[in-house]
Design a protein around this motif. Structure first.
Motif, PDB file in Angstrom:
ATOM      1  N   SER A  22      -7.827 -11.917   5.204  1.00  0.00           N
ATOM      2  CA  SER A  22      -8.090 -10.787   4.218  1.00  0.00           C
ATOM      3  C   SER A  22      -7.666 -10.976   2.737  1.00  0.00           C
ATOM      4  CB  SER A  22      -7.769  -9.454   4.800  1.00  0.00           C
ATOM      5  OG  SER A  22      -6.453  -9.222   4.679  1.00  0.00           O
ATOM      6  N   PRO A  23      -8.171 -10.391   1.675  1.00  0.00           N
ATOM      7  CA  PRO A  23      -7.543 -10.699   0.373  1.00  0.00           C
ATOM      8  C   PRO A  23      -6.134 -10.150   0.521  1.00  0.00           C
ATOM      9  CG  PRO A  23      -9.947 -10.185   0.313  1.00  0.00           C
ATOM     10  CD  PRO A  23      -9.616 -10.097   1.699  1.00  0.00           C
ATOM     11  N   VAL A  24      -5.940  -8.837   1.152  1.00  0.00           N
ATOM     12  CA  VAL A  24      -4.713  -8.377   1.387  1.00  0.00           C
ATOM     13  C   VAL A  24      -3.594  -9.126   1.959  1.00  0.00           C
ATOM     14  CG1 VAL A  24      -3.406  -6.206   2.193  1.00  0.00           C
ATOM     15  CG2 VAL A  24      -5.625  -6.060   1.555  1.00  0.00           C
ATOM     16  N   ASP A  25      -4.043  -9.854   2.804  1.00  0.00           N
ATOM     17  CA  ASP A  25      -2.976 -10.782   3.712  1.00  0.00           C
ATOM     18  C   ASP A  25      -2.792 -12.065   2.707  1.00  0.00           C
ATOM     19  OD1 ASP A  25      -2.937  -9.134   5.647  1.00  0.00           O
ATOM     20  OD2 ASP A  25      -4.274 -10.310   6.882  1.00  0.00           O
ATOM     21  N   LEU A  26      -3.821 -12.608   1.952  1.00  0.00           N
ATOM     22  CA  LEU A  26      -3.526 -13.625   1.174  1.00  0.00           C
ATOM     23  C   LEU A  26      -2.775 -13.091  -0.026  1.00  0.00           C
ATOM     24  CD1 LEU A  26      -7.170 -15.351   0.951  1.00  0.00           C
ATOM     25  CD2 LEU A  26      -4.812 -16.285   2.131  1.00  0.00           C
ATOM     26  N   ALA A  27      -3.005 -12.234  -0.392  1.00  0.00           N
ATOM     27  CA  ALA A  27      -1.859 -11.610  -1.865  1.00  0.00           C
ATOM     28  C   ALA A  27      -0.570 -11.376  -1.023  1.00  0.00           C
ATOM     29  CB  ALA A  27      -2.610 -10.152  -2.343  1.00  0.00           C
ATOM     30  N   TRP A  28      -0.456 -10.905   0.054  1.00  0.00           N
ATOM     31  CA  TRP A  28       0.818 -10.679   0.540  1.00  0.00           C
ATOM     32  C   TRP A  28       1.629 -12.066   0.894  1.00  0.00           C
ATOM     33  CZ3 TRP A  28       4.571  -7.248   0.636  1.00  0.00           C
ATOM     34  CH2 TRP A  28       5.713  -7.514   1.552  1.00  0.00           C
ATOM     35  N   TRP A  33       3.268  -8.880  -6.701  1.00  0.00           N
ATOM     36  CA  TRP A  33       3.674  -7.705  -6.124  1.00  0.00           C
ATOM     37  C   TRP A  33       2.540  -6.655  -6.441  1.00  0.00           C
ATOM     38  CZ3 TRP A  33       5.646  -4.991  -2.116  1.00  0.00           C
ATOM     39  CH2 TRP A  33       5.654  -3.598  -2.264  1.00  0.00           C
ATOM     40  N   ASP A  34       2.331  -6.495  -7.795  1.00  0.00           N
ATOM     41  CA  ASP A  34       1.403  -5.662  -8.380  1.00  0.00           C
ATOM     42  C   ASP A  34      -0.192  -5.832  -7.841  1.00  0.00           C
ATOM     43  OD1 ASP A  34       3.388  -3.933  -9.651  1.00  0.00           O
ATOM     44  OD2 ASP A  34       2.885  -5.099 -11.416  1.00  0.00           O
ATOM     45  N   GLU A  35      -0.503  -7.067  -7.737  1.00  0.00           N
ATOM     46  CA  GLU A  35      -1.886  -7.710  -7.249  1.00  0.00           C
ATOM     47  C   GLU A  35      -2.044  -7.273  -5.896  1.00  0.00           C
ATOM     48  OE1 GLU A  35      -4.104 -11.826  -6.397  1.00  0.00           O
ATOM     49  OE2 GLU A  35      -2.863 -11.387  -8.029  1.00  0.00           O
ATOM     50  N   TRP A  36      -1.029  -7.416  -4.895  1.00  0.00           N
ATOM     51  CA  TRP A  36      -1.042  -7.134  -3.646  1.00  0.00           C
ATOM     52  C   TRP A  36      -1.002  -5.569  -3.409  1.00  0.00           C
ATOM     53  CZ3 TRP A  36       2.127  -3.812  -1.069  1.00  0.00           C
ATOM     54  CH2 TRP A  36       2.157  -3.530   0.353  1.00  0.00           C
ATOM     55  N   ARG A  37      -0.260  -4.851  -4.256  1.00  0.00           N
ATOM     56  CA  ARG A  37      -0.149  -3.370  -3.983  1.00  0.00           C
ATOM     57  C   ARG A  37      -1.661  -2.747  -4.293  1.00  0.00           C
ATOM     58  NH1 ARG A  37       0.716   0.888  -7.465  1.00  0.00           N
ATOM     59  NH2 ARG A  37       1.775   2.753  -6.249  1.00  0.00           N
ATOM     60  N   MET A  38      -2.384  -3.375  -5.322  1.00  0.00           N
ATOM     61  CA  MET A  38      -3.451  -2.922  -5.633  1.00  0.00           C
ATOM     62  C   MET A  38      -4.638  -3.113  -4.594  1.00  0.00           C
ATOM     63  SD  MET A  38      -5.789  -3.815  -9.165  1.00  0.00           S
ATOM     64  CE  MET A  38      -6.162  -5.624  -8.539  1.00  0.00           C
ATOM     65  N   PHE A  42      -3.878  -3.767  -1.538  1.00  0.00           N
ATOM     66  CA  PHE A  42      -3.619  -2.840  -0.228  1.00  0.00           C
ATOM     67  C   PHE A  42      -3.873  -1.332  -0.338  1.00  0.00           C
ATOM     68  CE2 PHE A  42      -0.509  -0.424   2.081  1.00  0.00           C
ATOM     69  CZ  PHE A  42      -0.528  -0.692   3.186  1.00  0.00           C
ATOM     70  N   LEU A  43      -3.810  -0.625  -1.472  1.00  0.00           N
ATOM     71  CA  LEU A  43      -4.126   0.474  -1.665  1.00  0.00           C
ATOM     72  C   LEU A  43      -5.522   0.784  -1.644  1.00  0.00           C
ATOM     73  CD1 LEU A  43      -1.296   1.661  -4.231  1.00  0.00           C
ATOM     74  CD2 LEU A  43      -1.491   2.062  -1.846  1.00  0.00           C
ATOM     75  N   SER A  44      -6.451  -0.153  -2.403  1.00  0.00           N
ATOM     76  CA  SER A  44      -7.807  -0.018  -2.281  1.00  0.00           C
ATOM     77  C   SER A  44      -8.634  -0.587  -0.713  1.00  0.00           C
ATOM     78  CB  SER A  44      -8.317  -0.848  -3.333  1.00  0.00           C
ATOM     79  OG  SER A  44      -8.282  -2.030  -3.447  1.00  0.00           O
ATOM     80  N   ASP A  45      -7.703  -1.100  -0.166  1.00  0.00           N
ATOM     81  CA  ASP A  45      -8.386  -1.775   1.118  1.00  0.00           C
ATOM     82  C   ASP A  45      -8.825  -0.433   1.926  1.00  0.00           C
ATOM     83  OD1 ASP A  45      -9.351  -3.280   3.018  1.00  0.00           O
ATOM     84  OD2 ASP A  45      -7.103  -3.618   4.022  1.00  0.00           O
ATOM     85  N   SER A  46     -10.358  -0.538   2.092  1.00  0.00           N
ATOM     86  CA  SER A  46     -11.018   0.585   2.960  1.00  0.00           C
ATOM     87  C   SER A  46     -10.830   0.385   4.509  1.00  0.00           C
ATOM     88  CB  SER A  46     -12.609   0.929   2.315  1.00  0.00           C
ATOM     89  OG  SER A  46     -13.233  -0.347   2.449  1.00  0.00           O
TER      90      SER A  46
END
Length: 72
Positions: A9-15, A56-61, A63-67
């Motif tokens: 997922s994009p969230v996992d890649l950003a993390w 961090w900001d990219e991951w947070r954005m 993560f918080l928008s992940d539906s």
């Protein structure tokens, strides 16, 4: 490698990107010797710190928008 990118997922890649940058920054700080530290050394750490904060900001954005509701 294509399969990994498609399955991650994009969230996992950003993390992963943030985590790698944070580990690099931590490593740099462990190596600091104040007796030989130069302005160029500090500038390098500041640049990496800025990049780590951006990631961090990219991951947070993301993560918080992940539906998907999957926080793992």
């Amino acid at each position: 490698m294509i399969r990994l990118a498609a399955a991650t997922s994009p969230v996992d890649l950003a993390w992963a990107a943030f985590d790698a940058a944070a580990l690099r920054l931590n490593y740099l700080y462990r190596l600091v010797d104040l007796t030989t530290d130069t302005p160029a050394d500090r500038a390098q750490r500041m640049k990496l710190a800025g990049e780590t904060a951006r990631l961090w900001d990219e991951w947070r954005m993301l993560f918080l928008s992940d539906s998907s509701g999957d926080a793992s």
